[in-house]
Design an enzyme around this catalytic site. Structure first.
Site, PDB file in Angstrom:
ATOM      1  N   GLY A   1      60.144  29.034 140.184  1.00  0.00           N
ATOM      2  CA  GLY A   1      59.345  28.348 141.183  1.00  0.00           C
ATOM      3  C   GLY A   1      60.211  27.567 142.166  1.00  0.00           C
ATOM      4  O   GLY A   1      59.847  27.411 143.341  1.00  0.00           O
TER       5      GLY A   1
ATOM      6  N   ALA B   1      59.161  26.148 137.666  1.00  0.00           N
ATOM      7  CA  ALA B   1      57.869  25.592 137.262  1.00  0.00           C
ATOM      8  C   ALA B   1      58.058  24.800 135.972  1.00  0.00           C
ATOM      9  O   ALA B   1      59.062  24.959 135.277  1.00  0.00           O
ATOM     10  CB  ALA B   1      56.878  26.725 137.036  1.00  0.00           C
TER      11      ALA B   1
ATOM     12  N   GLU C   1      61.269  30.013 144.650  1.00  0.00           N
ATOM     13  CA  GLU C   1      60.105  30.435 145.438  1.00  0.00           C
ATOM     14  C   GLU C   1      59.770  29.405 146.518  1.00  0.00           C
ATOM     15  O   GLU C   1      59.422  29.769 147.640  1.00  0.00           O
ATOM     16  CB  GLU C   1      58.899  30.681 144.522  1.00  0.00           C
ATOM     17  CG  GLU C   1      59.063  31.964 143.708  1.00  0.00           C
ATOM     18  CD  GLU C   1      57.909  32.212 142.764  1.00  0.00           C
ATOM     19  OE1 GLU C   1      57.719  31.371 141.876  1.00  0.00           O
ATOM     20  OE2 GLU C   1      57.219  33.230 142.910  1.00  0.00           O
TER      21      GLU C   1
ATOM     22  N   GLU D   1      61.473  34.910 135.755  1.00  0.00           N
ATOM     23  CA  GLU D   1      60.162  34.953 135.101  1.00  0.00           C
ATOM     24  C   GLU D   1      60.020  36.123 134.142  1.00  0.00           C
ATOM     25  O   GLU D   1      59.335  36.052 133.129  1.00  0.00           O
ATOM     26  CB  GLU D   1      59.042  35.019 136.154  1.00  0.00           C
ATOM     27  CG  GLU D   1      58.795  33.714 136.887  1.00  0.00           C
ATOM     28  CD  GLU D   1      59.765  33.447 138.031  1.00  0.00           C
ATOM     29  OE1 GLU D   1      60.756  34.204 138.194  1.00  0.00           O
ATOM     30  OE2 GLU D   1      59.541  32.459 138.766  1.00  0.00           O
TER      31      GLU D   1
END
Ligand code: NAD
Length: 700
Positions: free
Chosen positions: A102, A63, A105, A125
């Protein structure tokens, strides 16, 4: 496509490439671009499968964390996942470099994953005080099993491609051409009689844990026992555990709730601050990319004591051959036996193999003769903390070291400029201050002297990173950043004892604050004689600590210090003898004893450190408040969830800190409480410390 996402077609395979340097972060534009590109592939009747990949050196670093804490912008990362997952044409993630957070993911929402041999995959994270918040805690357990998922998510460390293949995190490892192999894989999936099921629909890997949740819980407890008061590791477990009893969509919603709760909490805010602070610490004005570090292919260490041994280990662990120089063969033998014992322990624990131990030991040689170290590129001195001894050593180094060698001192307190003057090459001299145990602790204070050359500082910075340390550049003063701040609280520690607190009361207040150890237990561990010798050299005293040392109570190493260690060094017990000594000394000094609560202990010990930190900033000894935080987190185990002393002070409110400092200054008259001009200025204006520093000339 939006946001540097490109779409090309190779026959029946669409290739969607994220091209958002430096790490292909999934910022708003990339999210939008990937969804648009997937829509296009879906609509393109000539396309039967899709490859999603990253341009440049990585698949995706995750992210865009600069968006964290801001109002979310749609499409979100979960929207990207849904788009990939619901494609009617199979999507293959082609992973090279890294797939982190991310990025990983999103790959879990694809129908297949292929990685290059050097790829690294992680859900890190937890290190930002968060859980994977885009389905990672639900999809990964479905792919590799919930316990294996915990092994990835709770520590947050990268998993190499081979390991990823063995647990099922990726389906294949590519040969030399990742993209071609990914296309072939995508074509195979498209040609298969049945479309591969989405990860969200797989349940088989969950069955064992659903039958035996106790085994899952035991595994989770084992992994989180070192969580040290941090919420995120436990939240990771809570989220993964949802896979045992909660349907996918409901669990995704709960994952999101946990993620947002953590994101808004104090700990994650602190950990995100530290993430940026660490990167910032590597940036030193005047030392840009144009300043080339000198080559360090060979090093020498002077002194094979506590620090010399640890420093030598750090260097050889980083692949650098080291010669250790001592005064006598006996001292060398003693030092080498400690090093061997440390490596043997690592082998027993399974952290390194026997071959690796032998390789590391093979990089070590010893000598008592200065002529043997003259060709080293770097020498780090770690002899006794006495200026006269250091001066002799540096005089000798000046004679024997080759031109251009970097000459470093590991001194804890002494004036690096004075040491440099013992040589005819002060520009090659600097401090490289490691922390004990030096082979473990991450902090490296790089002490830049008046005359230290920029490329010498750059060399120390590069070397620090190479051997896995967190380097912070600081200026010359007594104790530099960390020890100087530490010293600012020692007088108060003593006064608290005299006024009524016990060593255990003070230590407990520190534990409750989040430290792993209080100052008295720490003193016993480090050896009280060190501070005693230091005080004597400075003509200072500490009533209680001096009295203990005069009794030969040096801490754990003598079985007695502030605590007694009858049942072993790890098991200190309050000692009535010490309490009686404190009472006697208080009486002698006419101090009335009273009850002292934890708030007072924190205000009188941690607030002076913050105040000293602000003075350090005023004097330019540290470049920025966040550098001080990095020092305290990595060298003194300041609680990570509080983000370091300067960050914590800003969260607590600088005006509150100033007000309490003034109160204690009025009450005790001790100068450690007299608020620094910088603190006062920031408290008054409502600025952060960094902002107050930036407005130059307005401090006084
Ligand atoms: P130590 O007493 O364990 O080791 C010092 C070693 O230096 C001894 O083995 C001694 O024989 C050797 N030595 C002394 N004079 C020498 C000389 N002229 N030539 C060659 N060898 C010589 O001390 P230590 O704890 O390792 O501390 C070393 C330095 O590191 C000091 O400057 C200290 O302030 C600093 N330091 C210590 C710590 C710590 O926690 N111990 C942490 C950071 C920095």
């Amino acid at each position: 496509m939006a946001g540097n996402v490109t779409y090309t077609a190779d026959g029946d395979v669409a290739v969607i490439t994220i091209d958002n340097p430096p790490v292909n972060a999934f910022g708003f534009d990339v999210r939008r671009g990937v969804i648009e590109a997937m829509d296009r592939a879906e609509a393109d009747s000539t396309v039967s499968s899709v490859v999603l990949t990253g341009g440049g050196r990585v698949f995706s670093g995750g992210a865009d964390i600069t968006e964290f804490g801001k109002t979310p912008r749609e499409p979100s990362l979960p929207d990207v996942n849904t788009r990939c997952e619901t494609m009617t044409k199979p999507v293959v993630a082609a992973i090279h470099g890294v797939a982190f957070g991310g990025g990983l993911e999103v790959s879990l929402s694809c129908h297949g994953r292929i990685a290059s041999q050097d790829a690294k995959l992680a859900l890190p994270e937890v290190k930002l005080g968060l859980i994977p918040g885009a389905g990672g805690t639900q999809r990964l357990p479905r792919l590799i099993g919930p316990e294996a998922a915990l092994d990835v998510i709770v520590p947050g460390n990268p998993v190499g491609a081979q390991k990823a293949l063995s647990v099922g995190l990726v389906d294949r490892i590519a040969g030399d051409d990742l993209l071609e192999d990914a296309k072939a894989f995508a074509r195979e999936l498209a040609a298969a009689p049945e479309k591969p099921s989405a990860v969200r629909d797989r349940e088989d890997k969950l069955e064992a844990a659903r039958r035996d949740p106790a085994a899952f819980d035991a595994h989770a407890a084992d992994l989180t026992k070192k969580a040290r008061g941090l919420d995120a590791p436990l939240a990771c477990v809570r989220a993964v555990r949802l896979t045992l009893d909660t349907p996918f969509d409901a669990a995704l919603a709960k994952e999101r709730d946990i993620f947002i709760e953590l994101m808004n909490g104090e700990q994650s805010k602190s950990q995100r601050h530290l993430f940026f602070a660490e990167r910032e610490a590597g940036k030193v004005p005047g030392i840009g990319r144009d300043v080339k570090p000198r080559t360090v292919a060979k090093a020498a260490v002077i002194g094979a004591g506590t620090m010399g041994g640890g420093i030598a280990m750090s260097l050889v662990n980083g692949g650098i051959p080291v010669t250790i120089l001592e005064m006598s063969q006996e001292a060398l033998d003693r030092g080498m036996s400690v090093i061997r014992r440390n490596y043997d322990t690592s082998v027993k624990r399974g952290s390194i193999s026997e071959e690796e131990r032998d390789r590391r030991l093979g990089r070590l040689s010893t000598t008592t003769n200065y002529d043997d170290i003259g060709d080293a590129d770097l020498v780090i001195e770690a002899v006794f903390e006495e200026m006269s001894v250091k001066k002799v050593v540096f005089g000798k180094l000046d004679e024997v070291m080759k031109p251009g060698a970097v000459l470093a001192s590991n001194t804890s307190y002494l004036d690096v400029d004075e040491i440099a003057q013992m040589t005819k090459r002060p520009s090659d001299v600097l401090g490289m201050h490691f922390f004990s145990p030096a082979n473990v602790m991450k902090l490296l204070e790089i002490v830049r002297g008046k005359e230290t050359a920029s490329d010498v500082v750059a060399t120390a910075l590069a070397l620090g990173k190479r051997i896995g340390k967190v380097p912070v550049v600081v200026g010359v003063c007594h104790g530099f950043v960390g020890n100087r701040m530490l010293s600012s609280r020692s007088a108060e520690n003593e006064d608290l004892l005299l006024e009524g607190a016990s060593p255990a009361d003070v230590d407990k207040a520190f534990l409750d604050f989040g430290f792993l150890m209080g100052p008295f237990a720490m003193g016993d561990l480090a050896g009280l004689d060190i501070g005693w010798r230091n005080r004597k050299s400075l003509g200072q005293t500490a009533v209680i600590a001096d009295a203990l040392c005069e009794e030969g109570r040096f801490g754990q190493k003598t079985g007695k210090g502030f605590y007694s260690y009858e049942d072993g060094p790890r098991d200190g017990k309050p000692d009535p003898w010490v309490n009686a000594l404190i009472e006697e000394k208080a009486k002698e000094l006419g101090v009335n004893r009273r009850n002292i609560d934890a708030t007072e202990i924190v205000e009188r010990t941690i607030y002076p450190m913050i105040n000293e930190g602000a003075r350090i900033l005023e004097e330019g000894i540290a470049l920025r408040p966040s550098d001080i935080d990095i020092v305290w987190i990595n060298g003194y185990a300041f609680p990570v969830g509080k983000g370091g002393p300067m960050f914590w002070a800003e969260q607590a409110g600088l005006s509150h800190i100033v007000e309490r400092l003034e109160y204690w200054h009025g009450k005790t008259g001790n100068s450690v409480f007299e608020p620094s001009a910088l603190l006062r200025k920031a408290a008054k204006s409502g600025e952060s410390l960094a902002e107050a520093m930036a407005a130059k000339g307005k401090v006084a």
